[in-house]
Design an enzyme around this catalytic site. Structure first.
Site, PDB file in Angstrom:
ATOM      1  N   ASP A 340     -18.008 -12.179  -0.242  1.00 46.38           N
ATOM      2  CA  ASP A 340     -17.073 -11.055  -0.271  1.00 46.38           C
ATOM      3  C   ASP A 340     -16.638 -10.706   1.153  1.00 46.38           C
ATOM      4  OD1 ASP A 340     -15.836  -8.684  -1.649  1.00 46.38           O
ATOM      5  OD2 ASP A 340     -17.266  -7.609  -0.383  1.00 46.38           O
ATOM      6  N   GLU A 377     -14.033 -15.352   0.492  1.00 49.88           N
ATOM      7  CA  GLU A 377     -12.871 -14.485   0.361  1.00 49.88           C
ATOM      8  C   GLU A 377     -12.380 -14.333   1.804  1.00 49.88           C
ATOM      9  OE1 GLU A 377     -11.641 -10.292  -1.748  1.00 49.88           O
ATOM     10  OE2 GLU A 377     -13.490 -10.332  -0.579  1.00 49.88           O
TER      11      GLU A 377
END
Length: 663
Positions: A340, A377
Site C-alpha cells: 500500500d 501501489e
C-alpha cells in the site's frame, strides 16, 4: 520461578530459544532513546511482573526467561534518556514484533484517549494492547509457496470478511472468516471462476482510527495497522482448537491445495498511531525519531494522508519490514505482497523516491523473498509521489493508467483508440525498460478503492454520505457513466442491457490484455456498493458482497474470458507484442492509419493476435460492420447480438467480440 539470562539481541521480538538445555523465551527490543527498558509479563488475572533489560547492543535491549507459558501477555515500559524523548514508563508499549495481540483501546472520546497520551502520568497497563506469547508449531503437510508464473496469474482482490459474510450456503458460524475462505464451497467457486491468486486486503492486527470511533464506524478495508506480524483476530471463527494464526495457516494450506496463491496487502507506509499528538501505543513511545519521518522541527511528514509516514530509510525500520515479510513467507507460506502506498518504500535522504533504495536491495538479498510476487501501489500523496513504471525490475505495479484509459475508451467519448491499444498491449510506454516484462503492469478496472464495476456503469456521481464526511471523500474523477439513469433501482431493460454490454467490454479488455489482470471480488457477478466509491468504513451490507443479487450471465462471461485467456499463446508468454504476433486493423480489415488511431468518432478496431485470435471492439451504441481478415473464423463469444457472414460481422451495439481462426 523464572530463570533469567542476558539473552540475545536477535531475532527481535519474542522467540523460543534453548539456554543450557532449558527452553525459554528470548525478548529483544530496539530503542536508541531508552535509558532503561522493562519487560512486563501479565498473568491471566492481569498481575504484572517486571524484568529489567540491562544489556544494550547498539540500541537493542534483550533478556532470556524460562517458564514463560504460551498465552502470556507482555509489553514494554521505556524510560527515555532525556525529558524531550517520546517515552513514558507509565505507558505500556506494544512490541512492534508482536505475533499476536489482545486489546483494542476505546479512543472514542478525549477522556479515553488521554490514557494513551505520553504527557499523562497515569499507568495505562490495564487498557493498553498487549503482545501474546504464542505457539508457532504447525503441521504444513509438505505445503510450500506455489510460485505460479506471472504469465499464468489472474489476481482476485478481496476482503476476507466481505467475501463470505452474506454467503448463506456456508455454515453461519464461519461466515466472514479465514475458515470460510478455506471452505470447499468457496474454493470450488474460485476454481470455477478460474483465478489463480487471492489478494487479501490487510489481515494484520489493526485498529479503527479515532474519527471512525467517534462516528461509531469501523475500518472495513484494514489500512490502519497496529501490529504487522500479528494476524487480525476479527476474521477468526473462534472454532475449538484453533487460534487466529492456525486458522489463517489452514486457509493458506487449503488454497494452496487448490493451486491458488495467497497475496497479502501490507501497510508499511504508516501506522494507526497517526499524528504526533494522537494516542501512543507502540513505535512512537519506543523510538519516535527512528520510526517516523519528521522535519527539522520534529513535525511528522504526512506523505500518506494518515498522520504519519514510516521512515524506511533507517536500518532498523528496514530490518522490521524485512523480518516481517520473511515471517509471513517462511512461517505462514504466503506467496507475495501488495504494498500500500508503495512509494514510501523508496523514500530516502531528504525524502525523495529512489528506485534503487536500500530497502529494495534488502528484499532482493533475502532468498525466501526472491521468488515472491511483489506488487507496488506505486504512489503516495507526498511531493513527487507518483512513480508508475519507476519501481525495480522485481516489482509489478498497479497501473492506474490502464484503469483510466480503458474506462474513458468504453464509457466516455474522450477515449482514444491509440490509448486503448497501448494499454491492451501491456503499457510498454510505461514499463518496457531494462529487463522488465509485461507482467509488471497489474491491470485493473476497479479495486477496493473506487466504484465496483456495476457502480461504474450505474452512477455518474459518488454517493458516500454514509461515511460521515458530507460526500467529500473518495475520488471525484471516476470516468463512470450511468447510461441515463442514476443508480441500480427501477432500471429500464434497455438501460440494463447497455450497462451489461459496457461491463462486458471492460471485463474483456481487462482479462485479455497483455500484463497481469486483477479482478475485484464481486465484479464477476455485478456486486454493487450503492454508489459508494470509498467504502473503507462500511463494514456492513453496503460493502459486503451481495450473493443474493447474482448476475449469472455476467459471471459466465467472466469465467469464459478467463478460460480463453489461458488458451492464447501471446497471453501466456510474458513477452512484449510486436509486428510478429499482433496486427491492428480498422473495421475494414485494413492496417490502422494515423487517422484511424485518432478518430474518436469511429472508436472501433480489430486486433489479430497470433494469426489465430481476432478481437473486435465496438464502443458505439450503434451498428458496426467489420470486414474480417482472410481465413475461416468461428465466433468464440460476443456479449451482444451479431450477424455473421463468411467475411463480415455486424455488431449491433457496444461490444467486445472474440473469434478464432479454424485450421
Amino acid at each position: 520461578m523464572n530463570v533469567i539470562k542476558t539473552g540475545k539481541p536477535y531475532p527481535l521480538g519474542c522467540s523460543k530459544q534453548i539456554e543450557n538445555g532449558i527452553v525459554g523465551c528470548n525478548f529483544a527490543l530496539f530503542s536508541s532513546v531508552a535509558a532503561k527498558v522493562e519487560l512486563c509479563l501479565f498473568d491471566s488475572k492481569g498481575n504484572e511482573k517486571k524484568f529489567e533489560l540491562t544489556s544494550n547492543d547498539e540500541g537493542v535491549w534483550h533478556i532470556w526467561l524460562s517458564d514463560v507459558p504460551v498465552g502470556t501477555e507482555y509489553g514494554y515500559r521505556i524510560l527515555g534518556k532525556s525529558d524531550r524523548t517520546f517515552a513514558n514508563p507509565n505507558k505500556l508499549m506494544l512490541d512492534p514484533y508482536a505475533k499476536a495481540v489482545v486489546g483494542k483501546p476505546d479512543l472514542s472520546t478525549a477522556e479515553k484517549r488521554a490514557w494513551f497520551d505520553l504527557s499523562d502520568n497515569r499507568d495505562n497497563a490495564h487498557l493498553a494492547p498487549k503482545a501474546v506469547v504464542i505457539d508457532e508449531e504447525f503441521d504444513w503437510q509438505q505445503d510450500k509457496p506455489l510460485h505460479t508464473p506471472w504469465s499464468q496469474t489472474v489476481i482476485y482482490e478481496m476482503n476476507v470478511k466481505g467475501l463470505t459474510k452474506l454467503r448463506d450456503d456456508l455454515p453461519e458460524n464461519i461466515r466472514g472468516t479465514y475458515a470460510a475462505l478455506a471452505h470447499p464451497t468457496m474454493i470450488a467457486y474460485l476454481q470455477d471462476l478460474g483465478v489463480t491468486a487471492v489478494e487479501l486486503l490487510p489481515v494484520n492486527y489493526q485498529m479503527d482510527e479515532i474519527h471512525l470511533q467517534e462516528l461509531g464506524l469501523q475500518n472495513y478495508w484494514g489500512y490502519s495497522p497496529l501490529a504487522m506480524f500479528a494476524v487480525e483476530p476479527k476474521y477468526w471463527s473462534k472454532q475449538a482448537n484453533s487460534t487466529p494464526l492456525t486458522e489463517f495457516k489452514n486457509m493458506v494450506k487449503a488454497l494452496h491445495q487448490a493451486s491458488i496463491e495467497v497475496i497479502l496487502d501490507v501497510v508499511f507506509n504508516h501506522t494507526v498511531e497517526s499524528e504526533k499528538h494522537f494516542p501512543t501505543l507502540s513505535q512512537r513511545g519506543i523510538d519516535d525519531a527512528v520510526y517516523y519521518w519528521q522535519d527539522e522541527n520534529g513535525y511528522y511528514r504526512n506523505w500518506t494522508g494518515c498522520g504519519n509516514t514510516v521512515n524506511l530509510s533507517h536500518p532498523m525500520t528496514r530490518r522490521w519490514v524485512i523480518d516481517c515479510l520473511r515471517y509471513w513467507v517462511e512461517e505462514c507460506h504466503v506467496d507475495g505482497f501488495r504494498f500500500d502506498l508503495g512509494a514510501v518504500l523508496g523514500r530516502e535522504g531528504e525524502g525523495g523516491f529512489n528506485r534503487q533504495a536500500q530497502l529494495f536491495a534488502d528484499m532482493i538479498a533475502v532468498p525466501s523473498l526472491q521468488k515472491c510476487k511483489l506488487i507496488a501501489e506505486p504512489w503516495d500523496i507526498g511531493d513527487f509521489g507518483y512513480h508508475v513504471g519507476n519501481f525495480p525490475d522485481n516489482f509489478a505495479e498497479w497501473n492506474d493508467r490502464f484503469r483510466d484509459d480503458m474506462t474513458r475508451f468504453w464509457l466516455w467519448k474522450s477515449g482514444e483508440n491509440g490509448a486503448f491499444a497501448q494499454r491492451f498491449a501491456g503499457s510498454s510506454d510505461i514499463f518496457k525498460r531494462g529487463d522488465r516484462k509485461p507482467h509488471c503492469t497489474v491491470n485493473y478496472i476497479t479495486a477496493h478503492d473506487g466504484f465496483t464495476l456495476r457502480d461504474l456503469v450505474s452512477y455518474n456521481e459518488k454517493h458516500n454520505w454514509a461515511n460521515g464526511e458530507e460526500n467529500r471523500d473518495g475520488r471525484n474523477q471516476n470516468y463512470s457513466y450511468n447510461h441515463g439513469v442514476e443508480g441500480i433501482e427501477n432500471v429500464p431493460s434497455a438501460v440494463g442491457n447497455a450497462r451489461f454490454l459496457s461491463s462486458a467490454g471492460l471485463l474483456s479488455s481487462l482479462l485479455l490484455a497483455n500484463g497481469t489482470p486483477m479482478l475485484l471480488a464481486g465484479d464477476e457477478f455485478g456486486n454493487s456498493q450503492l454508489g459508494n466509491n470509498n467504502a473503507y468504513c462500511q463494514d456492513n451490507k453496503t460493502a459486503w458482497l451481495k450473493w443474493d443479487d447474482f448476475n449469472q450471465k455476467l459471471f459466465d462471461l467472466t469465467k469464459q474470458t478467463i478460460a480463453l485467456r489461458k488458451q492464447i499463446k501471446s497471453l501466456q508468454k510474458d513477452e512484449w507484442w510486436s509486428d510478429a504476433n499482433v496486427q491492428w486493423l480498422n473495421p475494414k480489415g485494413e492496417p490502422m492509419t494515423v487517422e484511424d488511431w485518432h478518430n474518436r468518432d469511429t472508436k472501433a478496431l480489430q486486433i489479430l493476435l497470433d494469426d489465430q485470435w481476432l478481437f473486435l471492439m465496438n464502443t458505439k451504441a450503434e451498428l458496426q460492420t467489420f470486414l474480417l481478415p482472410k481465413g475461416d473464423w468461428e465466433v468464440v463469444y460476443c456479449a451482444t447480438n451479431l450477424k455473421a457472414q463468411r467475411s463480415i460481422i455486424e455488431l449491433e451495439d457496444v461490444s467486445f467480440g472474440v473469434l478464432q481462426k479454424l485450421n
